[in-house]
Design an enzyme around this catalytic site. Structure first.
Site, PDB file in Angstrom:
ATOM      1  N   SER A 148       0.834  -1.200   0.000  1.00  0.00           N
ATOM      2  CA  SER A 148       0.000   0.000   0.000  1.00  0.00           C
ATOM      3  C   SER A 148       0.870   1.252   0.000  1.00  0.00           C
ATOM      4  O   SER A 148       1.695   1.427  -0.884  1.00  0.00           O
ATOM      5  CB  SER A 148      -0.965  -0.041   1.201  1.00  0.00           C
ATOM      6  OG  SER A 148      -2.023   0.859   1.022  1.00  0.00           O
ATOM      7  N   ASP A 278      -9.488  -6.175  -4.586  1.00  0.00           N
ATOM      8  CA  ASP A 278      -9.050  -4.990  -3.844  1.00  0.00           C
ATOM      9  C   ASP A 278     -10.030  -3.838  -4.075  1.00  0.00           C
ATOM     10  O   ASP A 278     -10.232  -3.405  -5.204  1.00  0.00           O
ATOM     11  CB  ASP A 278      -7.644  -4.585  -4.310  1.00  0.00           C
ATOM     12  CG  ASP A 278      -6.986  -3.557  -3.391  1.00  0.00           C
ATOM     13  OD1 ASP A 278      -7.716  -2.798  -2.732  1.00  0.00           O
ATOM     14  OD2 ASP A 278      -5.745  -3.523  -3.343  1.00  0.00           O
ATOM     15  N   HIS A 306      -7.555  -5.890  -0.335  1.00  0.00           N
ATOM     16  CA  HIS A 306      -6.368  -5.040  -0.197  1.00  0.00           C
ATOM     17  C   HIS A 306      -5.419  -5.548   0.879  1.00  0.00           C
ATOM     18  O   HIS A 306      -4.203  -5.380   0.773  1.00  0.00           O
ATOM     19  CB  HIS A 306      -6.813  -3.608   0.138  1.00  0.00           C
ATOM     20  CG  HIS A 306      -5.690  -2.619   0.158  1.00  0.00           C
ATOM     21  ND1 HIS A 306      -4.981  -2.280  -0.976  1.00  0.00           N
ATOM     22  CD2 HIS A 306      -5.141  -1.895   1.179  1.00  0.00           C
ATOM     23  CE1 HIS A 306      -4.045  -1.387  -0.668  1.00  0.00           C
ATOM     24  NE2 HIS A 306      -4.130  -1.141   0.634  1.00  0.00           N
TER      25      HIS A 306
END
Length: 336
Positions: A148, A278, A306
């Site tokens: 991320s 995601d 995610h």
């Protein structure tokens, strides 16, 4: 049953009752304390030791296991509002003789937080480089992993300090434009239009908002008790003001597409892992990276969101190990 035997059972029962009652009290009254104990326990169980490193007056907090050896060390960069312990679920499935380092990102957990610091993606990459030099991790090229926000930083790091790394793993990285808007991006657009930037979905302040965030980040539906949700919120609330400032910084034009702007400079063999479902950062970002990085290996995980590290820790660990083994095999063939 004689009196001595009865007394023994009473004493034994009372002794057992104390830790049980303490656990129940912690769960009901101080769930945040229970969460901290949980991470402390798993660090000890997995052999991860916490240390601090200083660069001038700046302090980095990190955990590590093992020592540098013939295989590359692995440095792991966590995502927005997380901390070094988020990697424990993957550490569990990695060999104990691998040298692993998990660092708290700038401003997070035990690493220095300062209003004067540069929290842009390039600013964070510079800080991580300082950390790497502090602990002399770059004596030998290492494998860099980021997820991320940490994936955005890792990609920029690989572009800016190519001599430091031998390979790169990006897990659902931020910093890329996508052809399809994710649910999270749509929510942000709605917030901007209504001018309500105080309700960022990744910064919960109630147990209900925490439950919504978990649903947004994960395809797998975890059943989390209300008390644990409360504990997770209690741990985060003191940091929410910082998280808001950080989010606005990394969502700004300077950082929003940092990885995209730097990906053509990435020369190290790169592995991209992405959850197909995601809802935070659309999976189409994987093809953007594959088209720009020459030696790029893409793995799309079915039925995964995610939070790849939490949802599919064993699979992720195996993919990283297989990637490193493949690169080692290629190097051996070149030397033969």
């Amino acid at each position: 049953m004689d009196l001595d035997m009865l007394n023994m059972f009473v004493i034994a029962g009372g002794t057992l009752a104390i830790p049980i009652l303490a656990f129940v009290a912690s769960f009901l009254l101080w769930p945040s304390a229970l969460i901290r104990i949980y991470y402390w326990y798993w660090r000890r169980a997995l052999g991860m030791q916490v240390r601090y490193a200083n660069y001038d007056d700046y302090q980095f907090c990190y955990s590590y296991r093992g020592r540098p050896g013939y295989r590359p060390s692995i440095l792991m960069l966590h995502g927005f509002s997380a901390h070094k312990d988020m990697w424990l679920s993957i550490v569990k499935f990695l060999p104990k003789n691998l040298h692993l380092v998990c660092v708290d990102m700038p401003g997070h957990e035990g690493t220095t937080r300062s209003d004067l610091d540069d929290y842009s993606i390039s600013g964070q990459a510079k800080r991580i480089h300082q950390f790497v030099e502090c602990i002399k991790l770059n004596k030998k090229p290492f494998h860099l992993v980021g997820t991320s926000m940490g994936g955005n930083v890792a990609g920029v790091y690989a572009a800016q300090y190519p001599e430091d790394i031998c390979s790169l793993t990006l897990i659902c990285p931020a910093g890329l434009p996508s052809t399809t808007d994710s649910k999270f991006i749509k929510q942000l657009r709605e917030m901007q239009e209504s001018k309500r930037i105080d309700r960022i979905p990744l910064i919960p302040s109630t147990p209900e908002e925490m439950a919504d965030m978990l649903k947004l980040c994960s395809y797998v539906r975890f059943k989390v008790p209300q008390q644990i949700l409360q504990g997770l919120v209690d741990v985060r609330i003191p940091h929410n003001e910082f998280y808001r400032k950080l989010f606005l910084e990394i969502a700004d034009e300077k950082s929003r597409h940092s990885l995209h702007e730097n990906m053509s400079k990435i020369k190290a063999p790169t592995q991209v892992i992405w959850g197909k479902q995601d809802q935070v950062l659309d999976v189409s970002g994987a093809s953007v990276l594959a088209g720009a990085i020459p030696d790029c290996h893409v793995y799309i995980l079915e039925n995964c969101g995610h939070s790849v590290v939490v949802e599919r820790p064993r699979k992720t660990a195996n993919l990283i190990l297989e990637f490193l083994a493949l690169l080692h095999s290629i190097d051996n063939k070149k030397q033969a």
